[in-house]
Write an enzyme that holds these catalytic residues in place. Structure first.
Site, PDB file in Angstrom:
ATOM      1  N   LYS A 170     -55.891-117.620  13.311  1.00 20.13           N
ATOM      2  CA  LYS A 170     -55.000-118.694  12.882  1.00 20.13           C
ATOM      3  C   LYS A 170     -55.824-119.939  12.562  1.00 20.13           C
ATOM      4  O   LYS A 170     -56.760-120.272  13.280  1.00 20.13           O
ATOM      5  CB  LYS A 170     -53.996-119.036  13.984  1.00 20.13           C
ATOM      6  CG  LYS A 170     -52.900-118.015  14.185  1.00 20.13           C
ATOM      7  CD  LYS A 170     -51.943-118.483  15.271  1.00 20.13           C
ATOM      8  CE  LYS A 170     -50.826-117.479  15.498  1.00 20.13           C
ATOM      9  NZ  LYS A 170     -49.924-117.911  16.585  1.00 20.13           N
ATOM     10  N   GLU A 209     -34.709-112.797  21.564  1.00 19.85           N
ATOM     11  CA  GLU A 209     -33.572-113.615  21.959  1.00 19.85           C
ATOM     12  C   GLU A 209     -32.549-112.849  22.775  1.00 19.85           C
ATOM     13  O   GLU A 209     -31.965-113.388  23.731  1.00 19.85           O
ATOM     14  CB  GLU A 209     -32.902-114.199  20.704  1.00 19.85           C
ATOM     15  CG  GLU A 209     -33.760-115.178  19.936  1.00 19.85           C
ATOM     16  CD  GLU A 209     -34.672-114.529  18.908  1.00 19.85           C
ATOM     17  OE1 GLU A 209     -35.364-115.260  18.178  1.00 19.85           O
ATOM     18  OE2 GLU A 209     -34.700-113.275  18.838  1.00 19.85           O
ATOM     19  N   ARG A 235     -28.841-114.506  17.123  1.00 16.54           N
ATOM     20  CA  ARG A 235     -29.392-113.159  17.255  1.00 16.54           C
ATOM     21  C   ARG A 235     -29.045-112.522  18.608  1.00 16.54           C
ATOM     22  O   ARG A 235     -29.275-111.344  18.820  1.00 16.54           O
ATOM     23  CB  ARG A 235     -30.914-113.203  17.086  1.00 16.54           C
ATOM     24  CG  ARG A 235     -31.364-113.984  15.867  1.00 16.54           C
ATOM     25  CD  ARG A 235     -32.842-113.874  15.625  1.00 16.54           C
ATOM     26  NE  ARG A 235     -33.152-112.697  14.844  1.00 16.54           N
ATOM     27  CZ  ARG A 235     -34.381-112.245  14.628  1.00 16.54           C
ATOM     28  NH1 ARG A 235     -35.405-112.857  15.168  1.00 16.54           N
ATOM     29  NH2 ARG A 235     -34.591-111.180  13.884  1.00 16.54           N
TER      30      ARG A 235
END
Length: 625
Positions: free
Chosen positions: A285, A371, A399
């Protein structure tokens, strides 16, 4: 741009499409990657956006478009944080300065924006399912195009990704899944030996020998099973692919995702293969920009910043954000009640849990992008005496809707939902706008829903919800709170009671949430009454009854969809209890809210003072009042 782009990025300027890219010699791809990374850094520094992920996928993006025949071949990017390089290569380079602005480029893949965006995304863990669906559709239509899902290691924590892997491995689909693993350093496996072995394992000779050997050995009792186990043992020594092999994929990797001389040949080999394949690459990253490499979390989503220092250049808010108010409250309440535990589905920074995670590490649970699990985990904790607080974005709570209904509310468990990013979020657009939480929570029995107007009410409502013996939700928007600062005490508010803020005549404004300042301006111009309703559920029925009795027009105001929202709750109560009443519901219409600043979107949907006033005056004119 500071200098002529043609001078700074000459090779990139010559690439306006993947077709142009494929005309380049492979030896020049690394040069293109350097220019693209420089261009990406400069453009995002002037617009804001998701930076770290895109810097890490520059080489992967180049290799994919170089090898695959896009847009006929379908690239499905998970979430979409990492797709800025993809946008640059697919004809949108010149529009990058409009990124995430009103009428500009979306921050995520968007099918209506480009034929190269095969699938619109914004939520995670969907790519494998979508790419598998495209592969099946191609097979049904007799077409030959390829389908590729690119998914990050964070998104692989989502259960939906494994549901798709389970199906894909058993479907014999022509599907390539690329795991972009960017949360670890490059391990010893990712080097010359591993790259060499992966090239061999992905090559046609190995594939032919492997399939031919199966045909030879299938008639020898026990030999095929022995060969399979031997192959798994050998591959297991150089690649952690056993799980994916067991799911039915041919696994390759891990390989260095920044090494184009390795990545391109491997993708070319995999292009020729059939069936479900799984390529594991490792990237960094923030690659190429030291501040982002050193602190990728900070540069995941950024505002405008100075590339030379990495410091933000935008104005800083002098008042606390609702997210900060929640984070402070969580730490203070944790000190008062040892039963409190904090849960987040991979949104520690975004939801304001950093300090809590440091002060109370044993009571902090980041479950990854899961979730559904987060909500049912909270339910299980509540069953055994803990007091869970689930910190979650409005759009992400969608979700876990079934879990909210069945696992929390049906059992009337004391779980507090701290719902961030309720209402307009701005530049992230429709995938992240919290337009529906009032609507989808209001119909659930046992659920309490509160809408604070400022930081002080947010703190008091969080305390109220935490002390409530059942499920409760406090929804608050992104950004700063303009109003009363939070008091230090942990005090609850009168349960289910609204507040009269201004007494007027003819018109009564019933405000649910943070649009109070604009509503007050409207009330003063119309000499209207103004109520801070505070609670969507339970409604303050006495206040509604009195307001209906004393005024000719009621106006409900909320930063939520009108359909099923707080205004609908008032409509339903009036219809059942007070007879015909003139009422106007102001909120989001039956369409998706686009991207732009919060002020621009509020103006577009007539939820600023000017828009509200115009809508109310039009209604009064129709009523001849």
């Amino acid at each position: 741009m500071k200098n002529s782009s043609a001078n700074r990025w000459p090779l990139l300027e010559s690439v306006d499409s993947p077709e142009d890219l494929r005309q380049l010699p492979r030896a020049r791809l690394s040069e293109l990657a350097r220019e693209m990374r420089s261009y990406l850094l400069e453009t995002v520094s002037t617009t804001g956006g998701h930076l770290s992920a895109g810097l890490g996928t520059v080489e992967l993006t180049i290799a994919l478009h170089y090898v695959f025949n896009t847009p006929a071949d379908k690239l499905v990017w998970d979430v979409g944080h990492q797709t800025y390089p993809h946008k640059i290569l697919t004809g949108r380079r010149k529009r990058m300065p409009t990124l995430r602005q009103k009428d500009g480029l979306a921050g995520f893949p968007k099918c209506s924006e480009s034929e190269y965006d095969a699938f619109g995304t914004g939520h995670s863990s969907t790519s494998i399912s979508a790419a598998l669906g495209m592969s099946i559709a191609a097979r049904q239509a007799g077409e030959k195009h390829k389908s590729v899902a690119i998914i990050g290691d964070g998104a692989m924590t989502g259960g939906m990704a494994f549901e798709a892997l389970n199906h894909a491995g058993d479907s014999d689909a022509d599907l390539l899944v690329i795991l972009n693993d960017n949360d670890m350093s490059i391990s010893p496996n990712v080097g010359g030996l591993s790259n060499h072995l992966t090239r061999l394992l992905s090559g046609q000779i190995y594939s032919t020998v492997r399939e031919g050997g199966k045909k030879v050995l299938e008639h020898v009792p026990g030999a095929l099973e022995l060969a399979r186990r031997t192959e798994e043992h050998v591959k297991g020594m150089v690649a952690p692919g056993t799980l994916f092999e067991e799911l039915g994929f041919n696994y390759f990797g891990p390989v260095d995702g920044h090494d184009l001389n390795t990545l391109v040949p491997i993708l070319q080999n995999l292009y020729e293969q059939k069936g479900p394949r799984f390529l594991h690459i490792v990237t960094q990253k923030g690659k190429g920009y030291f501040p982002a490499e050193n602190d990728p979390g900070r540069y995941h989503g950024v505002g405008k910043f100075d590339t030379s220092t990495g410091e933000a250049t935008g104005s800083k808010e002098s008042v606390p954000t609702f997210t900060r108010v929640f984070g402070d409250w969580l730490c203070d309440m944790a000190a008062e009640d040892k039963r409190l535990v904090g849960i987040t589905p991979a949104m520690r920074e975004g939801s304001g849990l950093v300090e809590f995670s440091q002060q109370y590490p044993d009571r902090y649970f980041d479950v990854g992008i899961a979730e559904q699990h987060a909500v049912t985990l909270a339910a299980g904790m509540a069953c055994d005496g803990l007091k869970p607080v689930v910190a979650i974005y409005s759009t992400f709570l969608q979700r876990a809707y079934d879990q909210v209904i069945h696992d929390v509310a049906l059992q009337n468990l004391p779980v507090l939902f701290a719902i961030d990013r309720a209402g307009i979020v701005g530049a992230d657009g429709p995938t992240h706008t919290g337009a529906y939480d009032i609507s989808y929570l209001r119909c659930i029995p046992n659920m309490v829903i509160m809408t604070p107007v400022d930081a002080d009410e947010a703190r008091r409502m969080l305390t109220t919800g935490f002390l409530h013996d059942g499920p409760a939700a406090v929804r608050y928007p992104r950004g700063a709170s303009h109003g009363n600062l939070p008091r230090k005490e942990l005090t609850a508010m009168d349960f289910g009671k609204a507040e009269l803020c201004r007494k007027g005549s003819k018109v009564a404004l019933l405000v649910f949430g943070t649009l109070m300042n604009d509503a007050l301006e409207v009330a003063e111009q119309l000499d209207a009454s103004l109520y801070n309703m505070r609670f969507v559920k339970p409604l303050d029925e006495d206040t509604i009854r009195q307001a209906a009795k004393e005024h000719k027009l009621l106006v409900t105001i909320e930063e939520n969809a009108v359909a099923g929202g707080a205004g609908s709750a008032v409509n339903e109560w009036l219809a059942a209890n007070a007879g015909p009443t003139n009422i106007l519901n102001l909120g989001f219409p039956d369409t998706y809210v686009g991207q732009g600043t919060q002020a621009e979107m509020l103006s577009e949907w007539r939820l600023d003072a000017v828009g509200m006033l115009g809508s109310i005056q039009n209604r009064l004119a129709c009523m001849n009042v």
